[in-house]
Design a protein around this motif. Structure first.
Motif, PDB file in Angstrom:
ATOM      1  N   ALA A  44       0.857  -1.184   0.000  1.00  0.00           N
ATOM      2  CA  ALA A  44       0.000   0.000   0.000  1.00  0.00           C
ATOM      3  C   ALA A  44       0.890   1.229   0.000  1.00  0.00           C
ATOM      4  O   ALA A  44       1.900   1.282   0.712  1.00  0.00           O
ATOM      5  CB  ALA A  44      -0.903  -0.009   1.227  1.00  0.00           C
ATOM      6  N   LEU A  64       1.128   5.582   0.057  1.00  0.00           N
ATOM      7  CA  LEU A  64       0.513   6.895   0.295  1.00  0.00           C
ATOM      8  C   LEU A  64       1.399   7.951  -0.324  1.00  0.00           C
ATOM      9  O   LEU A  64       2.600   8.021  -0.034  1.00  0.00           O
ATOM     10  CB  LEU A  64       0.352   7.165   1.794  1.00  0.00           C
ATOM     11  N   ILE A  91      -3.968   7.245  -2.116  1.00  0.00           N
ATOM     12  CA  ILE A  91      -3.557   5.988  -1.484  1.00  0.00           C
ATOM     13  C   ILE A  91      -3.896   4.868  -2.460  1.00  0.00           C
ATOM     14  O   ILE A  91      -5.022   4.795  -2.960  1.00  0.00           O
ATOM     15  CB  ILE A  91      -4.286   5.742  -0.148  1.00  0.00           C
ATOM     16  N   VAL A 142      -3.978   0.710  -2.618  1.00  0.00           N
ATOM     17  CA  VAL A 142      -3.928  -0.489  -1.776  1.00  0.00           C
ATOM     18  C   VAL A 142      -4.121  -1.718  -2.666  1.00  0.00           C
ATOM     19  O   VAL A 142      -5.068  -1.758  -3.465  1.00  0.00           O
ATOM     20  CB  VAL A 142      -5.026  -0.458  -0.689  1.00  0.00           C
ATOM     21  N   GLN A 158      -1.230   8.360   7.228  1.00  0.00           N
ATOM     22  CA  GLN A 158      -0.739   6.996   7.356  1.00  0.00           C
ATOM     23  C   GLN A 158      -1.771   6.100   8.033  1.00  0.00           C
ATOM     24  O   GLN A 158      -1.839   4.903   7.737  1.00  0.00           O
ATOM     25  CB  GLN A 158       0.563   6.996   8.162  1.00  0.00           C
ATOM     26  N   VAL A 185      -3.926   4.682   5.449  1.00  0.00           N
ATOM     27  CA  VAL A 185      -3.272   3.582   4.739  1.00  0.00           C
ATOM     28  C   VAL A 185      -3.450   2.276   5.504  1.00  0.00           C
ATOM     29  O   VAL A 185      -3.795   1.230   4.935  1.00  0.00           O
ATOM     30  CB  VAL A 185      -1.771   3.874   4.540  1.00  0.00           C
ATOM     31  N   THR A 212      -5.538  -1.021   4.356  1.00  0.00           N
ATOM     32  CA  THR A 212      -4.825  -2.282   4.146  1.00  0.00           C
ATOM     33  C   THR A 212      -5.569  -3.435   4.813  1.00  0.00           C
ATOM     34  O   THR A 212      -5.708  -4.524   4.249  1.00  0.00           O
ATOM     35  CB  THR A 212      -3.395  -2.185   4.693  1.00  0.00           C
TER      36      THR A 212
END
Length: 642
Positions: free
Chosen positions: A226, A228, A251, A253, A278, A281, A285
């Motif tokens: 993943a 960002l 982002i 994924v 973050q 993210v 995920t």
């Protein structure tokens, strides 16, 4: 970035810059890059833009090649019709003197600059533990995953995943799901759904096309992670795809199953810089781990449903074709009284469930009668299955009829359904049933009594609903008396007997059958046929046809091969065994009259000659004539011979 420059041909001087995830090349106006040269196919080639660019030939007429320096790569069967593209390659469309050259410029988007966060798939366990410590994130994940799990189709699953992203990432404005096309040999990644956040906060379809950040997409797939990129134009090196998409932060994924990357979920913020974090993210995920399974399952179900629908259509088509073959392709022909009686009985028993025993000599058409019985019944939409009991040895016949479990005997490496199970709901025709070994006769009796079968090696029976139609060219009563056939099975099979008359008992049908076979094989061999001379017809009707309809069919097939176009079938074209009766006709003194009158005269003469040769021993005369003693008595009474 991919740039294609056409060097030769009708489009020389043109250049094309790829904006999507693939480029189709060909003569048809629906292609992305249209080449009007005649040697170029309508759908000639395709370039798939994924982590790497791939050129694929779409089975074009004149072929596709790739030139890289001094090396020339032909896209054929050896290369699965595809090859990886590199910067500076030259694409050749066509062959020989007719070739269109296309120069390839392939530049990576400048996305090697700093990114804010990367989370590998292998780190999912640690990421999940961190997310689970946040009750708010855990509760939100539970709610959205319930909705994903409730989806019943692939489209519903994709919408549920997109809405889940909006629910988990409040600052996301656009969601795009890209999936690998498993039906294409190149396995290209294709955007399948894009959703935008509406004023109410819910996801909706976009008003127009939404560009995808290929730079982030390739990094996600290439690194199985993943990614960002916050304030994207600065942090991902101002790549052309990001600038073109007007993405401020994004982002990407991965969706995965084992080692395979199924696709990518990309969420963008296109309103203000540095908006995604973050934490977004990590929570995406964790979502992707479950969404991957849901999407893979939905795609599998969609393929299964599609395959089932295709199989249903094929099954319907094959059943229709088989029914036409059995009924229209081989109609039951006959206007004689014995055949009219048989067809009347057939219509009476067709709609019932009773077991039918079809008796008749070899070649009379017992299987055709059994087929007509099936297709005139309520079971016509189910299978009509046939098995000749004399064609297989006992052990194989048992496995064929009743099936077997894996490991039931040496060589039974897989479980197999028997014909009784396959014909469930339909009809099973057992030809030459008197050849069935005694052990199998008892198993058949159980099927008739209980409606259940037990495969070889099985411990439990299976219930089946099968109509059994049996046939034999032997006298079952004599077989029972000789101890070769079970008496109880005989009574179970002979609930409603149908006797198919031999051809010699329905001589009036011989001209009709012969004409039908003549036309059929004339059409099959592409030969125009005329008809029969009177002498040929008389000989056909005078012959006894020990092989019955099958012998007549084979005779007509041979005659058509020898017949000239538009020619008549003369007595000289008939087989020698049929022409032998010509002398009998002359000696019988049959005068000109109707066909029936002449036939009666000949038949009476043959009967008298047979009795004279055997000193009026009716048993011996009947044996010579190939009929029963009772049949001889019936004919003698018919002609008034004492």
């Amino acid at each position: 970035m991919l740039r294609l420059a056409v060097r030769t041909g009708a489009g020389a001087g043109r250049s094309f810059v790829a904006e999507g995830d693939g480029v189709r090349i060909g003569r048809a106006p629906t292609n992305d890059l249209v080449i009007d040269d005649s040697h170029v196919s309508a759908e000639h080639a395709r370039i798939a833009l994924g982590p790497a660019a791939t050129l694929e030939d779409l089975r074009s007429t004149n072929g596709t090649s790739l030139v890289r320096g001094a090396t020339r790569i032909v896209l054929g069967e050896d290369s699965a019709f595809q090859a990886a593209l590199e910067n500076g390659d030259v694409i050749e469309l066509g062959s020989g003197d007719q070739v269109t050259y296309i120069d390839v410029t392939l530049q990576d988007d400048r996305d090697e600059a700093r990114v804010v966060a990367v989370r590998k798939i292998e780190d999912l366990g640690r990421i999940s533990a961190g997310v689970e410590e946040n009750p708010r994130s855990l509760s939100a994940l539970y709610r959205v995953q319930k909705k994903i799990g409730a989806a019943t189709s692939l489209d519903e699953t994709l919408v549920a995943v997109s809405d889940a992203v909006f629910a988990l990432v409040p600052r996301g404005t656009h969601v795009t799901i890209v999936l690998r096309d498993v039906d294409e040999p190149s396995g290209a990644y294709v955007p399948v759904m894009t959703r935008v956040r509406s004023a109410s906060g819910q996801g909706t379809a976009p008003a127009g096309p939404v560009p995808v950040a290929r730079s982030v997409f390739r990094k996600v797939v290439g690194e199985r992670a993943a990614v960002l990129a916050a304030d994207a134009p600065r942090d991902v090196g101002q790549s052309e795809s990001l600038l073109g998409a007007s993405i401020r932060s994004t982002i990407g994924v991965p969706l995965w199953k084992g080692d395979d990357i199924l696709g990518v979920v990309q969420v963008d913020n296109r309103d203000a810089p540095a908006m995604l974090s973050q934490e977004d993210v990590e929570v995406l995920t964790v979502l992707a781990a479950n969404a991957s399974l849901a999407i893979a399952g939905a795609r599998l179900i969609q393929r299964l449903v599609t395959a089932e629908e295709r199989l249903k259509k094929e099954n319907t088509f094959l059943k229709s074709r088989e029914e036409k073959r059995q009924t229209a392709g081989q109609p039951i022909l006959g206007n004689s009284q014995p055949m009219l009686t048989l067809l009347s009985q057939l219509d009476k028993v067709a709609e019932t469930r009773v077991t039918v025993l079809i008796e008749g000599e070899t070649g009379t058409g017992k299987e055709l009668i059994a087929s007509a019985l099936h297709y005139r019944s309520r079971r016509r939409d189910r299978l009509f299955v046939t098995q000749n009991c004399a064609a297989l040895p006992e052990n194989l016949l048992e496995s064929e009829l009743f099936g077997h479990k894996r490991g039931a005997f040496t060589g039974a490496t897989d479980e197999k359904k028997g014909l009784f199970e396959i014909a469930d709901g339909g009809t099973l025709f057992l030809d030459e049933v008197t050849e069935m070994p005694p052990p199998l006769q008892s198993k058949l009796l159980r099927v008739l009594q209980e409606g259940e079968v037990r495969p070889v090696g099985a411990t439990h029976p299976k219930i089946v609903n099968v109509r059994i139609v049996a046939a034999s060219n032997r006298n079952l009563e004599k077989e029972v008396a000789a101890g070769r056939f079970r008496e109880d099975l005989y009574y179970r099979l002979k609930v409603f007997p149908l006797r198919v008359p031999p051809l010699r008992e329905r001589r009036d049908d011989i001209p009709l059958l012969a004409s039908a076979f003549l036309k059929r094989y004339g059409a099959e061999f592409g030969r125009a046929v005329g008809g029969f001379t009177q002498q040929a017809t008389e000989l056909l009707m005078a012959y006894d046809w020990p092989g019955n309809v099958r012998e007549l069919q084979n005779e007509m097939q041979r005659v058509v091969i020898e017949l000239e176009d538009n020619g008549l079938v003369t007595k000289e074209l008939l087989s020698a065994r049929i022409r032998q009766v010509e002398g009998v006709i002359a000696r019988s003194g049959a005068s000109k009259g109707t066909l029936r009158e002449m036939m009666d005269t000949v038949e009476k003469y043959v009967l008298l000659e047979a009795l004279r040769e055997h000193n009026h021993n009716k048993t011996s005369a009947a044996k010579t004539l190939g009929i029963t003693r009772e049949g001889l008595h019936k004919k003698l009474r018919q002609f008034g011979i004492s």
